[in-house]
Design a protein around this motif. Structure first.
Motif, short mmCIF file in Angstrom:
data_model
loop_
_atom_site.label_atom_id
_atom_site.label_comp_id
_atom_site.label_asym_id
_atom_site.label_seq_id
_atom_site.Cartn_x
_atom_site.Cartn_y
_atom_site.Cartn_z
N LEU A 6 -10.33 67.56 -50.74
CA LEU A 6 -9.69 66.26 -50.58
C LEU A 6 -8.18 66.40 -50.77
O LEU A 6 -7.71 67.28 -51.49
CB LEU A 6 -10.24 65.25 -51.60
CG LEU A 6 -11.73 64.91 -51.52
CD1 LEU A 6 -12.04 63.78 -52.48
CD2 LEU A 6 -12.15 64.53 -50.11
N THR A 7 -7.43 65.49 -50.17
CA THR A 7 -5.98 65.48 -50.34
C THR A 7 -5.63 64.79 -51.67
O THR A 7 -6.46 64.10 -52.28
CB THR A 7 -5.30 64.73 -49.19
OG1 THR A 7 -5.74 63.36 -49.22
CG2 THR A 7 -5.67 65.36 -47.85
N ASN A 8 -4.39 64.95 -52.09
CA ASN A 8 -3.95 64.36 -53.36
C ASN A 8 -4.04 62.83 -53.31
O ASN A 8 -4.44 62.20 -54.31
CB ASN A 8 -2.51 64.78 -53.67
CG ASN A 8 -2.43 66.23 -54.12
OD1 ASN A 8 -3.39 66.78 -54.63
ND2 ASN A 8 -1.28 66.85 -53.91
N SER A 9 -3.70 62.22 -52.18
CA SER A 9 -3.78 60.76 -52.07
C SER A 9 -5.23 60.28 -52.16
O SER A 9 -5.51 59.24 -52.77
CB SER A 9 -3.13 60.29 -50.77
OG SER A 9 -3.77 60.88 -49.64
N GLU A 10 -6.16 61.02 -51.57
CA GLU A 10 -7.58 60.64 -51.66
C GLU A 10 -8.08 60.75 -53.09
O GLU A 10 -8.84 59.89 -53.56
CB GLU A 10 -8.40 61.54 -50.72
CG GLU A 10 -8.20 61.26 -49.25
CD GLU A 10 -8.95 62.25 -48.37
OE1 GLU A 10 -9.49 61.82 -47.33
OE2 GLU A 10 -8.98 63.45 -48.71
N ILE A 11 -7.65 61.81 -53.79
CA ILE A 11 -8.08 61.99 -55.18
C ILE A 11 -7.56 60.87 -56.06
O ILE A 11 -8.28 60.33 -56.91
CB ILE A 11 -7.60 63.36 -55.70
CG1 ILE A 11 -8.29 64.49 -54.94
CG2 ILE A 11 -7.86 63.50 -57.19
CD1 ILE A 11 -7.73 65.87 -55.23
N ILE A 12 -6.31 60.45 -55.84
CA ILE A 12 -5.72 59.36 -56.62
C ILE A 12 -6.47 58.06 -56.37
O ILE A 12 -6.78 57.30 -57.31
CB ILE A 12 -4.22 59.21 -56.28
CG1 ILE A 12 -3.44 60.43 -56.79
CG2 ILE A 12 -3.66 57.92 -56.87
CD1 ILE A 12 -1.99 60.46 -56.34
N ARG A 13 -6.82 57.79 -55.10
CA ARG A 13 -7.55 56.56 -54.78
C ARG A 13 -8.93 56.55 -55.43
O ARG A 13 -9.37 55.52 -55.96
CB ARG A 13 -7.68 56.41 -53.26
CG ARG A 13 -6.39 55.96 -52.57
CD ARG A 13 -6.69 55.36 -51.20
NE ARG A 13 -7.35 56.31 -50.33
CZ ARG A 13 -6.72 57.14 -49.51
NH1 ARG A 13 -5.38 57.14 -49.48
NH2 ARG A 13 -7.38 57.97 -48.72
N VAL A 14 -9.64 57.68 -55.40
CA VAL A 14 -10.98 57.74 -55.98
C VAL A 14 -10.92 57.47 -57.48
O VAL A 14 -11.67 56.65 -58.02
CB VAL A 14 -11.62 59.13 -55.71
CG1 VAL A 14 -12.87 59.31 -56.55
CG2 VAL A 14 -11.96 59.27 -54.24
N ASN A 15 -10.02 58.14 -58.19
CA ASN A 15 -9.92 57.96 -59.64
C ASN A 15 -9.49 56.55 -59.99
O ASN A 15 -9.98 55.97 -60.97
CB ASN A 15 -8.94 58.98 -60.23
CG ASN A 15 -9.58 60.35 -60.43
OD1 ASN A 15 -10.67 60.47 -60.96
ND2 ASN A 15 -8.89 61.39 -59.98
#
Length: 448
Positions: free
Chosen positions: A417-426
Motif C-alpha cells: 500500500l502507498t503511504n496515503s492509503e496507510i494513513i487513511r486506513v489507520n
C-alpha cells in the motif's frame, strides 16, 4: 501503608478514600497537625525576637517558615512509595503515564504495577500469577493474553486473513528445552550475509562487525509471515582470550530498509538477555537468546553487530583482522574469536494477502464516503482486531512510551500500500474505535 490493599492498582482517588475510612490514621494526622502548629508558634515567637534584637543591624534577618504539605502531596507520596520503591531506589509515580520517574539516575525503582479493576475494559480481578495482568474481565469483555477485549471482536474470523496461532506455540519451559536440544522443528532457514567475517574463521572483534540473517520471503513466499522466538550462536575463542563479545541486534519485521528496523533492548523492561554456556572440553560457547511467547515477534531480516566490550589502546589497533590470521603469534592470538554457527528459531504463519487487501479496501472506501462506518462495522471490528494483535507483538517500549506500529509496516511491505492509503486506513480505524466503540485511542510510534 501496610493496611492498603495490594491486589490491584490504587489511584489517587482510591488512596484518598482509604485515607478517609481509616480513623486511626485520621487521629494520627490531627495529632501531627496540632504538634506542627505548636512548632510554628515557637518559630514565629523566635522570629519576632530576632527582629527585636536586629534594630541596630544594617539588614533585617531573613526567615522562612515551613509550609504545610497538602493532602494531595501526601497521597502522591503514598502512591510513589507503593509503586516506585524497589531495589533500594525510589522515585515519583506519574499516574497519567502509569510509570515512575526514578531519582539518582537509576531506572530500577519501578515495581510491577498491578492491573486496574473497574468497568468496561478494566479487569474484574488481577491475575494470581502476574499482578500486572488481568485474571478475569467484566461483563461484555473476554480475557485474551492477560488483557480484556470486547466480545464483539471475533478473533477466530481474523484467522482466515492472518494466522497468529500455531501448534508450535509451546510453553516457555518447553521452548527452553527444545532450544537447548536445537530441535529441528524450530529451525528457520535463513541466509547468512556478511562482507566482514566468514563463519568458522578466526577474526579480530575489536572493530565492529556486521552480520545479517535474512529470509527474503516477501519476494519468494508471499503467503507467509515469520515469527522469531529465539537465536543462538556458537562462538569459539582463542586460548587465554580476555575479550567477551557483546551483540547489538536490529530486526526488520517485514523487510524494508535498515532504518525501518528496531533494536532488541537486551535486559531492558523485562526483555531477556543472552545466555552463555561453555561447551565441554573446548574454548567454544553457546550464546542463546530465548524470546519465548512473551517477546516473540515478526521478522524478515535480523542484523547482528558484534563488538568486544574491551576498548584497546590505539597502539594495538594497527590491524583489522580481515585477512588470514596468524595464530602462532601469542600477542595477537589472545584477541581472536570465530563464529561457527548462527541460527534463528521460530516458525512461519500463513496469511492471505489478497483477502486482507480486499478488507483494507473496504475500510478505505468507508473512510472516503465520509465516515459511514455502520454499513461496514464487521470489517472495522475485524481490522481493529488484526491491528491490535499485530501491534501487540512489537518490542517493549519504555515506561509511558507508546509501542511501535508494526501494522503499518505490514501494510507497506506485504500488501504494497502507498503511504496515503496507510494513513487513511489507520485514521478510519481510529475514528471507529473512539467514536463508535467509545474506546481509548492507543498511540503508536511510526516505524515504516
Amino acid at each position: 501503608m501496610r493496611r492498603l490493599p495490594n491486589s490491584h492498582f490504587l489511584s489517587i482517588g482510591a488512596i484518598h478514600q482509604h485515607w478517609g475510612n481509616d480513623w486511626e490514621l485520621q487521629n494520627q494526622y490531627k495529632l501531627l497537625q496540632s504538634s506542627l502548629e505548636i512548632q510554628r508558634q515557637k518559630m514565629q515567637h523566635t522570629a519576632r525576637k530576632l527582629f527585636g534584637l536586629s534594630l541596630r543591624c544594617r539588614h533585617n534577618p531573613n526567615h522562612q517558615l515551613p509550609r504545610e504539605r497538602s493532602i494531595q502531596q501526601w497521597l502522591a507520596r503514598v502512591q510513589s512509595l507503593l509503586y516506585c520503591n524497589e531495589n533500594g531506589f525510589w522515585g515519583t509515580f506519574l499516574e497519567s503515564q502509569r510509570s515512575c520517574v526514578c531519582h539518582g539516575g537509576s531506572m530500577l525503582c519501578q515495581r510491577p504495577i498491578p492491573c486496574i479493576i473497574g468497568g468496561n475494559q478494566s479487569c474484574a480481578m488481577c491475575s494470581m500469577a502476574n499482578i500486572s495482568l488481568c485474571g478475569s474481565c467484566n461483563k461484555g469483555y473476554k480475557l485474551y493474553r492477560g488483557r480484556c477485549e470486547a466480545q464483539n471482536v471475533d478473533s477466530e474470523r481474523s484467522e482466515q486473513f492472518i494466522s497468529l496461532e500455531t501448534e508450535l506455540d509451546f510453553q516457555d519451559q518447553e521452548l527452553r528445552y527444545l532450544l537447548q536440544k536445537m530441535d529441528s522443528r524450530l529451525h528457520v532457514h535463513t541466509t547468512f550475509i556478511s562482507n566482514e567475517i566468514r563463519l568458522d574463521t578466526y577474526f579480530d572483534p575489536r572493530w565492529r562487525k556486521r552480520m545479517s540473517l535474512t529470509l527474503k520471503s516477501n519476494k519468494n513466499r508471499v503467503e507467509f509471515l515469520h515469527m522469531v522466538i529465539g537465536m543462538s550462536m556458537r562462538i569459539c575463542q582463542a586460548r587465554n582470550t580476555t575479550l567477551d563479545p557483546s551483540f547489538f541486534a536490529y530486526v526488520n519485521p517485514f523487510s524494508g530498509s535498515h532504518s525501518e528496523g528496531w533494536s532488541m533492548p537486551f535486559g531492558e523492561h523485562g526483555y531477556p538477555r543472552w545466555e552463555k554456556t561453555r561447551l565441554q572440553n573446548s574454548q567454544c560457547f553457546n550464546w542463546t537468546l530465548l524470546l519465548g511467547n512473551r517477546w516473540k515477534t515478526f521478522f524478515e531480516t535480523v542484523h547482528i553487530y558484534l563488538r568486544s566490550r574491551t576498548r584497546l589502546p590505539s597502539l594495538l589497533r594497527n590491524d583489522t583482522g580481515q585477512g588470514p590470521v596468524d595464530l602462532s603469534d601469542p600477542t595477537k592470538r589472545q584477541f581472536y574469536v570465530k563464529i561457527s554457527e548462527v541460527q534463528l528459531y521460530g516458525y512461519s504463519l500463513r496469511f492471505n494477502p489478497d483477502l486482507l487487501r480486499s478488507a483494507v479496501q473496504q475500510v478505505n472506501q468507508s473512510y472516503s464516503q465520509g465516515g459511514q462506518f455502520y454499513s461496514s462495522s464487521s470489517v472495522m471490528l475485524l481490522m481493529l482486531d488484526i491491528r491490535e494483535r499485530i501491534n501487540r507483538l512489537a518490542p517493549p517500549a519504555g515506561p509511558g512510551k507508546p509501542q511501535l506500529d508494526l501494522f503499518s509496516c505490514m501494510l507497506k511491505h506485504r500488501l504494497k500500500l502507498t503511504n496515503s492509503e496507510i494513513i487513511r486506513v489507520n485514521h478510519a480505524l481510529d475514528l471507529y474505535n473512539t467514536e463508535i466503540l467509545k474506546q481509548p485511542d492507543h498511540m503508536t510510534v511510526k516505524l515504516c
